[in-house]
Design a protein around this motif. Structure first.
Motif, mmCIF file in Angstrom:
data_model
loop_
_atom_site.group_PDB
_atom_site.id
_atom_site.type_symbol
_atom_site.label_atom_id
_atom_site.label_comp_id
_atom_site.label_asym_id
_atom_site.label_seq_id
_atom_site.Cartn_x
_atom_site.Cartn_y
_atom_site.Cartn_z
ATOM 1 N N ALA A 143 11.180 -47.781 63.184
ATOM 2 C CA ALA A 143 10.515 -48.607 63.886
ATOM 3 C C ALA A 143 11.483 -49.733 63.787
ATOM 4 O O ALA A 143 10.551 -51.342 64.345
ATOM 5 C CB ALA A 143 8.763 -47.929 63.677
ATOM 6 N N ALA A 144 10.951 -50.137 61.476
ATOM 7 C CA ALA A 144 11.674 -52.256 61.672
ATOM 8 C C ALA A 144 12.941 -51.880 62.237
ATOM 9 O O ALA A 144 12.488 -53.370 61.891
ATOM 10 C CB ALA A 144 11.327 -50.996 59.797
ATOM 11 N N ILE B 46 9.896 -44.473 59.829
ATOM 12 C CA ILE B 46 9.600 -45.731 59.737
ATOM 13 C C ILE B 46 10.506 -47.010 59.911
ATOM 14 O O ILE B 46 10.421 -47.951 60.264
ATOM 15 C CB ILE B 46 9.087 -46.103 57.551
ATOM 16 C CG1 ILE B 46 7.189 -45.811 58.097
ATOM 17 C CG2 ILE B 46 8.406 -47.312 57.720
ATOM 18 C CD1 ILE B 46 7.536 -45.371 56.182
ATOM 19 N N VAL C 39 5.354 -52.498 60.743
ATOM 20 C CA VAL C 39 4.886 -50.860 60.930
ATOM 21 C C VAL C 39 3.758 -50.671 59.857
ATOM 22 O O VAL C 39 3.991 -51.476 58.837
ATOM 23 C CB VAL C 39 6.491 -50.575 59.952
ATOM 24 C CG1 VAL C 39 6.574 -48.826 59.950
ATOM 25 C CG2 VAL C 39 7.317 -50.832 60.952
ATOM 26 N N SER D 22 1.847 -47.357 58.019
ATOM 27 C CA SER D 22 2.208 -46.341 57.642
ATOM 28 C C SER D 22 0.956 -45.857 56.535
ATOM 29 O O SER D 22 -0.101 -47.169 56.186
ATOM 30 C CB SER D 22 2.976 -45.567 56.871
ATOM 31 O OG SER D 22 3.574 -44.582 56.605
ATOM 32 N N VAL E 221 9.108 -42.503 67.676
ATOM 33 C CA VAL E 221 8.737 -44.918 67.829
ATOM 34 C C VAL E 221 10.191 -44.279 69.161
ATOM 35 O O VAL E 221 8.980 -45.409 69.641
ATOM 36 C CB VAL E 221 9.893 -44.104 66.673
ATOM 37 C CG1 VAL E 221 9.422 -46.378 67.075
ATOM 38 C CG2 VAL E 221 9.466 -43.740 65.238
ATOM 39 N N ALA F 129 7.656 -50.584 55.747
ATOM 40 C CA ALA F 129 6.621 -50.042 56.281
ATOM 41 C C ALA F 129 5.752 -51.492 54.981
ATOM 42 O O ALA F 129 6.013 -51.997 54.274
ATOM 43 C CB ALA F 129 5.557 -49.126 55.813
#
Length: 329
Positions: free
Chosen positions: A168-169, A165, A175, A177, A140, A193
């Motif tokens: 990234a969040a 996830i 995000v 997925s 990421v 996500a």
């Protein structure tokens, strides 16, 4: 010390055995870690089974498997600060290019490969940080900050995908997925996500672009590079990145070279065993920051006793798990 060992490739039940061998001693620059938990990963299963390309026999006469684990430093070698004794740590690259990994009561390794484990993170959680945690974090954030970007995580219900996830969040990205099935979709959603898609959908690329209003994806974290390369080529942004850490379903993929080239796509093949020193430092710092912010949760499927190592290997090989498989030592 008690340890799981093998001296030949083959089925887990045939080659893995509970052994009693001398405990190691920390050399200069090393630490001795009393392990509490050993993490089991698919790469450990491939290594034991002889599934690594070009490797026809074990590289050492006797091998203790597994690269991930967590425990407490009990002794240090010359050159390592004595105040590290008693420190809770997690391990990376425990058995990478080394004979003895973490499926044992003790391990010695270079001091930098034993990373301080925050007090609020359990040994069980710490044993997931080595391969899954570093892979997710580097996949990421390996290209820099993703705040304000759109990140797609392929296979978001898997161990690495679910962590990716969250990374990234927590880093400010939108995000998306892909998963399969309602239970997996719920797992990806719970991880953070914003939108989840069925990766078996024949119109997957269209569905994603419809949801984003035609906006393409800045970064894709990919578990099945070959199988998904056509879809990813359609949805990736110009100068975007596909960070791939697997391609098991198509190990010799054919690439749509010119569509990728005319978007100037970066393909980042993620192998955390051989990160550069600078990449390693950055990824460790990012991972530690996420832990300190309580931004990561861990899905643990099963915790087995050390002597059930073969069963743990078979569970992973057969796909019979919903999270990480660990050995309690």
């Amino acid at each position: 010390m008690r340890a799981i060992t093998y001296d030949r490739f083959g089925p887990a039940a045939d080659v893995l055995k509970l052994d009693d061998i001398p405990a190691p001693v920390a050399a200069p620059g090393e630490v001795l870690v009393r392990l509490h938990v050993s993490g089991v990963n698919p790469s450990d299963i491939r290594a034991r089974a002889g599934g690594r390309p070009g490797v026809t026999e074990p590289p050492f006469p006797k091998i203790i498997p597994h690269s991930d684990g967590a425990g407490v430093i009990e002794a240090v070698g010359d050159g390592v600060p004595s105040n590290r004794v008693g420190e809770r740590v997690w391990i990376w690259n425990g058995q990478w290019q080394r004979a003895f990994g973490t499926a044992a009561e003790y391990i010695v390794l270079p001091a930098e490969q034993a990373v301080a484990l925050p007090d609020h993170v359990s040994f069980e959680q710490g044993a997931v940080l080595g391969i899954p945690g570093l892979t997710a974090c580097h996949a990421v954030l390996g290209g820099g900050p993703v705040e304000g970007q759109t990140v797609l995580v392929s296979g978001g219900a898997g161990t690495v995908g679910r962590l990716a996830i969250q990374v990234a969040a927590a880093s400010g990205a939108r995000v998306l997925s892909t998963v399969r099935g309602e239970k997996a979709a719920a797992t990806a959603k719970a991880a953070g996500a914003d939108e989840v898609f069925d990766y078996t959908d024949e119109r997957l690329a269209d569905r994603i672009l419809e949801t984003t209003g035609g906006r393409t994806i800045d970064r894709i974290v990919e578990v099945e590079f070959g199988k998904n390369v056509e879809t990813n080529t359609r949805i990736i942004s110009e100068r975007g990145t596909i960070a791939a850490f697997g391609s098991a379903k198509d190990m010799t993929p054919v690439l749509p070279f010119y569509p990728l080239m005319f978007k100037a796509i970066t393909i980042d093949l993620v192998l955390v065993y051989i990160l550069s020193d600078a990449e390693r430092r950055t990824t460790l710092a990012n991972l530690t920051d996420l832990l300190d912010r309580y931004a990561l949760s861990f899905q643990i499927s099963d915790i087995l006793p050390l002597e059930d190592c073969a069963k743990a290997h078979d569970m992973i090989a057969g796909g019979h798990r919903a999270g990480s498989v660990l050995l309690k030592i």
